[in-house]
Design an enzyme around this catalytic site. Sequence first.
Site, mmCIF file in Angstrom:
data_model
loop_
_atom_site.group_PDB
_atom_site.id
_atom_site.type_symbol
_atom_site.label_atom_id
_atom_site.label_comp_id
_atom_site.label_asym_id
_atom_site.label_seq_id
_atom_site.Cartn_x
_atom_site.Cartn_y
_atom_site.Cartn_z
ATOM 1 N N SER A 15 32.661 -10.096 -12.367
ATOM 2 C CA SER A 15 32.193 -9.047 -13.277
ATOM 3 C C SER A 15 31.721 -7.811 -12.521
ATOM 4 O O SER A 15 31.707 -6.714 -13.082
ATOM 5 C CB SER A 15 31.067 -9.561 -14.174
ATOM 6 O OG SER A 15 29.959 -9.996 -13.412
ATOM 7 N N ASP A 233 32.188 -17.160 -2.802
ATOM 8 C CA ASP A 233 30.852 -16.643 -3.104
ATOM 9 C C ASP A 233 29.811 -17.745 -3.248
ATOM 10 O O ASP A 233 28.660 -17.588 -2.816
ATOM 11 C CB ASP A 233 30.874 -15.730 -4.333
ATOM 12 C CG ASP A 233 31.548 -16.331 -5.553
ATOM 13 O OD1 ASP A 233 31.888 -17.543 -5.539
ATOM 14 O OD2 ASP A 233 31.746 -15.590 -6.539
ATOM 15 N N THR A 234 30.212 -18.900 -3.818
ATOM 16 C CA THR A 234 29.227 -19.969 -3.975
ATOM 17 C C THR A 234 28.896 -20.618 -2.636
ATOM 18 O O THR A 234 27.748 -21.015 -2.396
ATOM 19 C CB THR A 234 29.724 -21.032 -4.968
ATOM 20 O OG1 THR A 234 30.156 -20.386 -6.161
ATOM 21 C CG2 THR A 234 28.627 -22.024 -5.306
ATOM 22 N N ASN A 292 30.958 -26.873 -12.239
ATOM 23 C CA ASN A 292 31.108 -25.510 -12.736
ATOM 24 C C ASN A 292 30.727 -25.479 -14.210
ATOM 25 O O ASN A 292 31.366 -26.156 -15.027
ATOM 26 C CB ASN A 292 32.557 -25.044 -12.585
ATOM 27 C CG ASN A 292 32.921 -24.757 -11.154
ATOM 28 O OD1 ASN A 292 32.530 -23.744 -10.601
ATOM 29 N ND2 ASN A 292 33.687 -25.645 -10.548
ATOM 30 N N GLN A 300 26.777 -11.848 -21.003
ATOM 31 C CA GLN A 300 27.451 -10.623 -20.571
ATOM 32 C C GLN A 300 28.443 -10.142 -21.622
ATOM 33 O O GLN A 300 28.553 -8.942 -21.892
ATOM 34 C CB GLN A 300 28.156 -10.861 -19.232
ATOM 35 C CG GLN A 300 27.205 -11.043 -18.054
ATOM 36 C CD GLN A 300 27.883 -11.670 -16.839
ATOM 37 O OE1 GLN A 300 29.038 -12.102 -16.911
ATOM 38 N NE2 GLN A 300 27.167 -11.742 -15.739
#
Length: 480
Positions: A15, A233-234, A292, A300
């Site tokens: 995002s 990223d995680t 997940n 959002q």
Amino acid sequence: MGATTTVAAVDLGSSSGRVVAGRFDGAAVRLDEVHRFAVHVQESDGALWWDVEAILAEVRHGLARATRQGALAAVSVDGWGVDHALLRADGTLAAPVRAYRDPRTADVPAQLAARAPAELLWRLTGVRPDPINTTHQLVAALRDDPALRDEIDAVLMLPDYVAHRLGGERGWSRAICSTSGLCAPGAREWSAEVLDLLGLDAAWFGPLSDERTAVGTLAEDPRTPLLRAGSHDTACAVHALPPGDGERAFLSSGSWSLVGVERDEALLDPAVLEAGFTNEVRTDGGVRLLKNLTGLWILQECQRQWLAEGLRAEPAELVAEARAADSLGVVLDPAHPDFARPGPMADRVTEHLRARGAAPAGRAQLVRTVLESLAAAYARAVDQLARLTGTRPGHLVVVGGGARNSLLSEMTAAACRIPVLVGPVEASAAGSVLAQLEALGHLAGRDDGARALAASAPPTLIDPGDVDPALRRLADLAAR
């Protein structure tokens, strides 16, 4: 104090993206956001894709701004999992970079049921099969356009592709590649059997490389090394967990919520698959056993709808309104398919609540219900982890953008019935910075990095006994 070393983390989220400068003075690490930009999925003729040229332009702009502030000792790129680029031999894209929410993969599980059932893919990879996975995306791409097979020379995961476009060599980083569903457990090698089962050419995938290694130099400044520093990223977010004692779970909270624990090796018990967990690689080479969960994506999308309707929808205002609102006393399943696709999310949430006989009186109650539903989902995942591993976590560490939301953290502590340690907000960028400093020899290891980060951004502890008594009922809602 010694001289300050500055590295840049290019942290791509589904995002928003950001370029963050990490400055280390020998004792503490300070993070400075140099550039932030929106990342929106593009849609045409029902297909969802990423405008990678626009993303690259923003990344280059951010790095140029960082360089103007001082010399960079290194740069690294991390991003979300599963999405990838299909490259021709000349380096151009053989097809647009499709987004993981693209509907083309919906029927792939049924298509694969005979030759590559979910249980087999799980046993061969340790990764939970899912329509969003790279496996299913590649099968759909070749099914819909068989001519692609003759054009593809390499398949690069998106962060590795961005690093390549910035000047690095073609490469395959272990952490991001472990999300693909194409690697053997632990992602030390590609699974030849999976590639064969799916009809994929092994020549499209090069050797898997450890994190905290070099990938080349920045094209705009060949003096600046490009490093692998987590790539996913995680993985980066977990690398930035604050120091702590005892068994702990983590929650990387963003558009997705990742709830998990750290382990040395993949856990391949069939019960892990049945519970919806997966095994992905950490920056330091270990494994993240995690689930997940749909996260702040729901809120959002609600914000996007309200803004399109001309309403104010600042996150801080929405949270303040939700804190003052009464609870509806019900929670939704954030993983429901209706909440997975873009669109008028506030209307969908309202419809689901009306079906439960609990329509929200206004926007504040809707937001509160979304947050309560997320906290309840986190609590269920923590309980599942305790059953799967045989050890109940003594506390939960929350990092990522969701760490800004104090109400959600309080709800999470109440629902999970364990203390919550709120760590860095920009955890992915922080983990990338720490890994780069380790690769450059400025930090001795992960514990050293955790202490350096905590020196400038100490974590906050939330005890479930200290939260608003009205929130404590969430533990009962989560158990339903």
